[in-house]
Design a protein around this motif. Structure first.
Motif, PDB file in Angstrom:
ATOM      1  N   ARG A 300      33.934  37.795  35.273  1.00 56.81           N
ATOM      2  CA  ARG A 300      35.046  37.907  34.318  1.00 56.81           C
ATOM      3  C   ARG A 300      35.038  36.734  33.344  1.00 56.81           C
ATOM      4  NH1 ARG A 300      39.222  40.117  38.774  1.00 56.81           N
ATOM      5  NH2 ARG A 300      39.295  42.287  38.137  1.00 56.81           N
ATOM      6  N   ARG A 301      34.765  35.545  33.854  1.00 61.07           N
ATOM      7  CA  ARG A 301      34.755  34.370  32.970  1.00 61.07           C
ATOM      8  C   ARG A 301      33.704  34.505  31.885  1.00 61.07           C
ATOM      9  NH1 ARG A 301      31.872  29.764  32.573  1.00 61.07           N
ATOM     10  NH2 ARG A 301      30.657  30.190  34.448  1.00 61.07           N
ATOM     11  N   LEU A 302      32.590  35.153  32.214  1.00 59.75           N
ATOM     12  CA  LEU A 302      31.504  35.307  31.254  1.00 59.75           C
ATOM     13  C   LEU A 302      31.698  36.505  30.324  1.00 59.75           C
ATOM     14  CD1 LEU A 302      28.575  34.420  33.656  1.00 59.75           C
ATOM     15  CD2 LEU A 302      29.368  33.049  31.723  1.00 59.75           C
ATOM     16  N   GLY A 303      32.730  37.306  30.575  1.00 57.50           N
ATOM     17  CA  GLY A 303      33.054  38.370  29.639  1.00 57.50           C
ATOM     18  C   GLY A 303      32.825  39.787  30.115  1.00 57.50           C
ATOM     19  N   ALA A 304      32.413  39.985  31.363  1.00 52.23           N
ATOM     20  CA  ALA A 304      32.227  41.346  31.864  1.00 52.23           C
ATOM     21  C   ALA A 304      33.581  41.986  32.149  1.00 52.23           C
ATOM     22  CB  ALA A 304      31.381  41.338  33.127  1.00 52.23           C
ATOM     23  N   GLU A 305      33.681  43.296  31.894  1.00 53.98           N
ATOM     24  CA  GLU A 305      34.869  44.059  32.274  1.00 53.98           C
ATOM     25  C   GLU A 305      34.653  44.651  33.660  1.00 53.98           C
ATOM     26  OE1 GLU A 305      36.451  46.926  29.506  1.00 53.98           O
ATOM     27  OE2 GLU A 305      35.552  45.863  27.820  1.00 53.98           O
ATOM     28  N   LEU A 306      35.727  44.684  34.458  1.00 53.16           N
ATOM     29  CA  LEU A 306      35.667  45.277  35.786  1.00 53.16           C
ATOM     30  C   LEU A 306      36.678  46.413  35.868  1.00 53.16           C
ATOM     31  CD1 LEU A 306      34.144  42.593  36.236  1.00 53.16           C
ATOM     32  CD2 LEU A 306      35.193  42.485  38.504  1.00 53.16           C
ATOM     33  N   LEU A 307      36.182  47.582  36.206  1.00 51.90           N
ATOM     34  CA  LEU A 307      37.014  48.778  36.298  1.00 51.90           C
ATOM     35  C   LEU A 307      37.020  49.201  37.756  1.00 51.90           C
ATOM     36  CD1 LEU A 307      38.595  50.840  34.547  1.00 51.90           C
ATOM     37  CD2 LEU A 307      36.476  52.150  34.364  1.00 51.90           C
ATOM     38  N   THR A 308      38.100  48.885  38.479  1.00 53.19           N
ATOM     39  CA  THR A 308      38.153  49.159  39.905  1.00 53.19           C
ATOM     40  C   THR A 308      38.999  50.389  40.206  1.00 53.19           C
ATOM     41  OG1 THR A 308      39.995  47.614  40.143  1.00 53.19           O
ATOM     42  CG2 THR A 308      37.792  46.762  40.556  1.00 53.19           C
ATOM     43  N   VAL A 309      38.886  50.855  41.454  1.00 48.11           N
ATOM     44  CA  VAL A 309      39.552  52.069  41.941  1.00 48.11           C
ATOM     45  C   VAL A 309      39.173  53.257  41.064  1.00 48.11           C
ATOM     46  CG1 VAL A 309      41.676  52.897  43.008  1.00 48.11           C
ATOM     47  CG2 VAL A 309      41.476  50.498  42.437  1.00 48.11           C
ATOM     48  N   GLN A 310      37.950  53.242  40.605  1.00 47.76           N
ATOM     49  CA  GLN A 310      37.364  54.355  39.867  1.00 47.76           C
ATOM     50  C   GLN A 310      35.985  54.602  40.449  1.00 47.76           C
ATOM     51  OE1 GLN A 310      38.232  56.500  37.535  1.00 47.76           O
ATOM     52  NE2 GLN A 310      39.498  55.578  35.946  1.00 47.76           N
ATOM     53  N   ASP A 311      35.547  55.832  40.406  1.00 50.11           N
ATOM     54  CA  ASP A 311      34.230  56.151  40.931  1.00 50.11           C
ATOM     55  C   ASP A 311      33.463  56.964  39.901  1.00 50.11           C
ATOM     56  OD1 ASP A 311      32.179  56.159  42.706  1.00 50.11           O
ATOM     57  OD2 ASP A 311      33.039  57.649  44.068  1.00 50.11           O
ATOM     58  N   ALA A 312      32.146  56.809  39.899  1.00 47.48           N
ATOM     59  CA  ALA A 312      31.308  57.644  39.042  1.00 47.48           C
ATOM     60  C   ALA A 312      31.176  59.019  39.678  1.00 47.48           C
ATOM     61  CB  ALA A 312      29.935  57.003  38.871  1.00 47.48           C
ATOM     62  N   SER A 313      31.367  60.049  38.896  1.00 49.38           N
ATOM     63  CA  SER A 313      31.274  61.416  39.415  1.00 49.38           C
ATOM     64  C   SER A 313      30.127  62.203  38.797  1.00 49.38           C
ATOM     65  CB  SER A 313      32.598  62.158  39.178  1.00 49.38           C
ATOM     66  OG  SER A 313      32.902  62.213  37.790  1.00 49.38           O
ATOM     67  N   GLY A 314      29.474  61.633  37.781  1.00 46.91           N
ATOM     68  CA  GLY A 314      28.367  62.337  37.149  1.00 46.91           C
ATOM     69  C   GLY A 314      27.692  61.474  36.109  1.00 46.91           C
ATOM     70  N   LEU A 315      26.480  61.882  35.725  1.00 47.82           N
ATOM     71  CA  LEU A 315      25.710  61.177  34.703  1.00 47.82           C
ATOM     72  C   LEU A 315      25.007  62.206  33.841  1.00 47.82           C
ATOM     73  CD1 LEU A 315      24.386  58.526  33.567  1.00 47.82           C
ATOM     74  CD2 LEU A 315      22.552  58.920  35.233  1.00 47.82           C
ATOM     75  N   ARG A 316      25.085  62.018  32.534  1.00 46.57           N
ATOM     76  CA  ARG A 316      24.362  62.916  31.628  1.00 46.57           C
ATOM     77  C   ARG A 316      23.741  62.124  30.483  1.00 46.57           C
ATOM     78  NH1 ARG A 316      29.839  63.828  30.059  1.00 46.57           N
ATOM     79  NH2 ARG A 316      30.125  63.657  27.781  1.00 46.57           N
TER      80      ARG A 316
END
Length: 552
Positions: A300-316
C-alpha cells in the motif's frame, strides 16, 4: 490518579550491571519515552515481581529486555518464567559477542524475538529500529485484543467461526464474547435487544448492531471490501498470498498501476501459519499474520491497490486487454494478469466431517480457536509442515495435542527442525499409520473414530480437530481458458506451449497458455510449496511482465 487502562504500556529492562542498565533505560526513554514507561530492575527475580504487580493492576507490558549474564537467574531463565506472566510481551536478550550461541538457543527456548549485541552504538541505527519494529508488532496485536468490534455468538457456530476468522485474518480490532461463557455477552444482548436467534451479532463502534451478518455485509460496513479506483490497470493480481503480495510490492515500486484481488484476507494460506521459522532473514521466525501485515503495509505504501473480500470468477481476452470478472458482478481491465490464487485445504469426506465443519472441525490452523482450546484435547490431522506448525502452536494452549499421520513417518513430509520441536513437546503425541474415519457430535464435535495401523478402530473424545490433508488449486474460474494439468494446477513456460500458442516466441518461464497472463506460487504446476519460493516467483513475474508490456 491515572486509570491503569489509560497508562502507557511498560518496557521492562533487567540488568545486574548498573551502568549498562542506566544506558539502556536512557536510550529507551529518549526514543520511546513519550509512548512507553521504562521500568528498570537489577535482577531477574526483582523483575518477575514487577511483572506480577503490573499484571495485578491490569497494566500492559509491551517489551522485555534482559541481559543474558546475570547472577542467580540468567536472562534466558528469566524470560522463560516471564513468558508465563506476560505471554504477549516481546522478548529481547542483551548479549556479548561471546554469548551468541546462548542467544540462538534462546530463540527456541523462549521464542525470543531478537538478540541485541552490546554495545549498540549508535542507538539510532542499532537500537531504535529494532525496538520500533517489535513495538509496532506488539501494538498491532494489542489493538486486535482491545478492539472496537464486539462479536457475540456461540463457539461451536459455523457462522460465528467464519466471522471471527474473517476479522482476525483482516486484522480488524475485535473482541469475541461467547454467549455461553461470558456474562458480559448476555448483558450486551439485553441492552441491544437481540434475541438468541439473532446470533451471531456484531456490535460496531458507531453503535450499529448487525444480526447474523454475512462476511461480505460485515466487510462492507467496516469499509474493508473497497472498490477499484481506475478503469484500467497495468497489472491485475489475483490472490493475496506471498506470491501475490510480492508481485504487488514489486509491481507498484516499479511504476506499474497495480491492483490485487483477494477473496478472504491478505496472506493467503501462509497468513494462517502460527510461525514460519525457515524464512530467510528472520532467525526467530515470524507468524504468517505478521508477514501478511508487513507485506500489505509495504504494498500500500508503494501505491498498490488492494481489493479484498472479492474473488475472480472468470477471465477473458479482448484484443490486447485481459478482463478479470469478479464475484461481485464487476470486472477489472488490465494489460497483464498474474494468477496467484493459491490452494485450499482438501476437505475430509468421512462421515460427520462435512456436518461438523466450523463446529469443532476446522481446515487450516484457525488460530482464532486456540484460546478456546485451553485444557482440552485437540487433534491435528496431517503430517506436513502446516500440520506440524499447528501442533506446536496449539500445544501452548491445549492439555493434549494428538497428531494423526497416515504415513509411517513424519520425515517424508515435514522439515527436520519441526520434527525436532515436536519430539521435545510432552503435550504432543504423534501417531503414525492412523487416520480418522468418522467424526461424531451433536451440533459440535464430540469424538473421532480412529483406525489404527493394525486395522482396529477406537472412538476417542475430542474437543477440536484441525485438518491439513493436502491442497487443491483454486483454478475452477480458469477452466477452459488457460492450460492446466490433470489436478487443476496451471501450466507455465514451455509446458503451456500448445497448438494454440499465438506468438512466434516461446512463453516466458511463468507465462501461461495466454500471453500476458502469468502464474506464480502454489497454484503453478510443479511449484515448490515454500513461502520463499512463492515470494521469489511473485517478484520474478513482475520482471517478465515488463518484458511482455515492452513487446511491439
Amino acid at each position: 490518579m491515572t486509570e491503569p487502562s489509560r497508562r502507557r504500556p511498560a518496557i521492562v529492562v533487567v540488568d545486574d550491571e548498573p551502568a549498562v542498565l542506566a544506558a539502556v533505560a536512557r536510550d529507551l526513554r529518549r526514543g520511546f519515552g513519550e509512548r512507553y514507561r521504562i521500568i528498570r530492575s537489577a535482577s531477574g527475580e526483582e523483575a518477575l515481581d514487577v511483572l506480577r504487580e503490573l499484571v495485578r493492576r491490569g497494566e500492559q507490558v509491551a517489551l522485555l529486555i534482559a541481559d543474558q549474564r546475570m547472577p542467580g537467574l540468567s536472562g534466558t531463565d528469566y524470560l522463560v518464567r516471564a513468558r508465563g506472566i506476560v505471554p504477549s510481551a516481546k522478548r529481547v536478550l542483551l548479549t556479548a559477542y561471546a554469548d551468541t550461541a546462548a542467544a540462538i538457543e534462546a530463540i527456541n527456548q523462549v521464542s525470543l524475538d531478537y538478540y541485541l549485541l552490546k554495545p549498540w552504538d549508535p542507538p539510532e541505527e542499532q537500537l531504535f529500529p529494532v525496538v520500533e519494529d517489535l513495538l509496532t508488532g506488539w501494538e498491532a496485536g494489542a489493538a486486535l485484543e482491545s478492539g472496537g468490534v464486539r462479536l457475540i455468538g456461540h463457539r461451536f457456530s459455523r457462522a460465528s467461526h467464519d466471522l471471527r476468522d474473517f476479522l482476525a485474518r483482516n486484522r480488524v480490532p475485535a473482541r469475541w464474547l461467547d454467549v455461553e461463557r461470558d456474562a458480559e455477552a448476555r448483558q450486551l444482548l439485553a441492552v441491544a435487544g437481540v434475541e438468541e436467534d439473532g446470533l451471531p451479532v456484531a456490535l460496531l463502534e458507531d453503535g450499529t448492531v448487525l444480526e447474523r451478518p454475512t462476511v461480505l455485509e460485515l466487510a462492507e460496513r467496516l469499509g474493508i471490501a473497497g472498490q477499484p479506483t481506475s478503469e484500467h490497470y497495468d497489472l491485475v493480481i489475483v490472490g493475496g498470498g506471498p506470491a501475490g503480495l510480492a508481485a504487488a510490492v514489486y509491481g507498484a515500486s516499479e511504476g506499474l498501476k497495480t491492483i490485487m484481488v483477494e477473496r478472504e484476507a491478505p496472506g493467503g494460506q501462509a497468513g494462517q501459519s502460527s510461525r514460519i521459522e525457515n524464512y530467510l532473514g528472520f532467525p526467530a521466525g515470524l507468524t504468517g499474520s505478521d508477514l501478511a501485515r508487513r507485506a500489505t503495509d509495504q504494498a500500500r505504501r508503494l501505491g498498490a491497490e488492494l481489493l479484498t473480500v472479492q474473488d475472480a470468477s472468470g477471465l477473458r481476452v479482448e484484443g490486447a486487454g485481459r478482463i478479470v470478472e469478479l464475484s461481485g458482478g464487476g470486472s477489472l481491465s488490465a494489460s497483464s494478469v498474474l494468477v496467484a490464487s493459491g490452494v485450499s485445504y482438501r476437505q475430509m469426506r468421512a462421515p460427520g466431517f462435512p456436518e461438523l465443519t466450523g463446529q469443532g472441525v476446522y481446515y487450516g490452523a484457525a488460530l482464532t480457536e486456540a484460546r478456546s482450546c485451553a485444557d482440552q484435547h485437540v487433534v491435528v490431522i496431517g503430517g506436513a509442515n502446516s500440520a506440524g506448525q499447528a501442533a506446536v502452536y496449539f500445544s501452548g494452549y491445549a492439555a493434549r495435542v494428538t497428531m494423526l499421520v497416515r504415513g509411517d513417518s513424519l520425515a517424508k513430509s515435514m522439515s527436520h527442525y519441526l520434527i525436532e520441536q515436536i519430539e521435545g513437546l510432552p503435550r504432543v503425541e504423534v501417531r503414525t499409520g492412523t487416520q480418522a474415519v468418522a467424526a461424531e457430535g451433536d451440533g459440535r464435535l464430540r469424538a473421532l473414530r480412529i483406525r489404527h495401523r493394525d486395522g482396529d478402530e477406537t472412538v476417542e473424545e475430542v474437543d477440536a480437530c484441525f485438518v491439513f490433508i493436502g491442497a487443491a488449486p483454486r483454478t475452477e474460474w480458469l477452466a477452459g481458458v488457460v492450460a492446466r494439468d490433470d489436478k487443476g494446477f496451471i501450466l507455465a513456460g514451455l509446458d503451456a506451449k500448445g497448438d494454440g500458442w499465438p506468438l512466434a516466441r516461446d512463453p516466458f518461464p511463468l507465462e501461461t497458455s495466454i500471453p500476458g497472463v502469468l502464474v506464480a506460487g502454489d497454484v503453478r504446476a510443479r511449484s515448490i510449496k515454500r513461502v520463499a519460493s512463492a515470494v521469489g516467483e511473485g517478484s520474478m513475474a513482475v520482471s517478465l511482465i515488463h518484458q511482455y508490456l515492452a513487446e511491439p
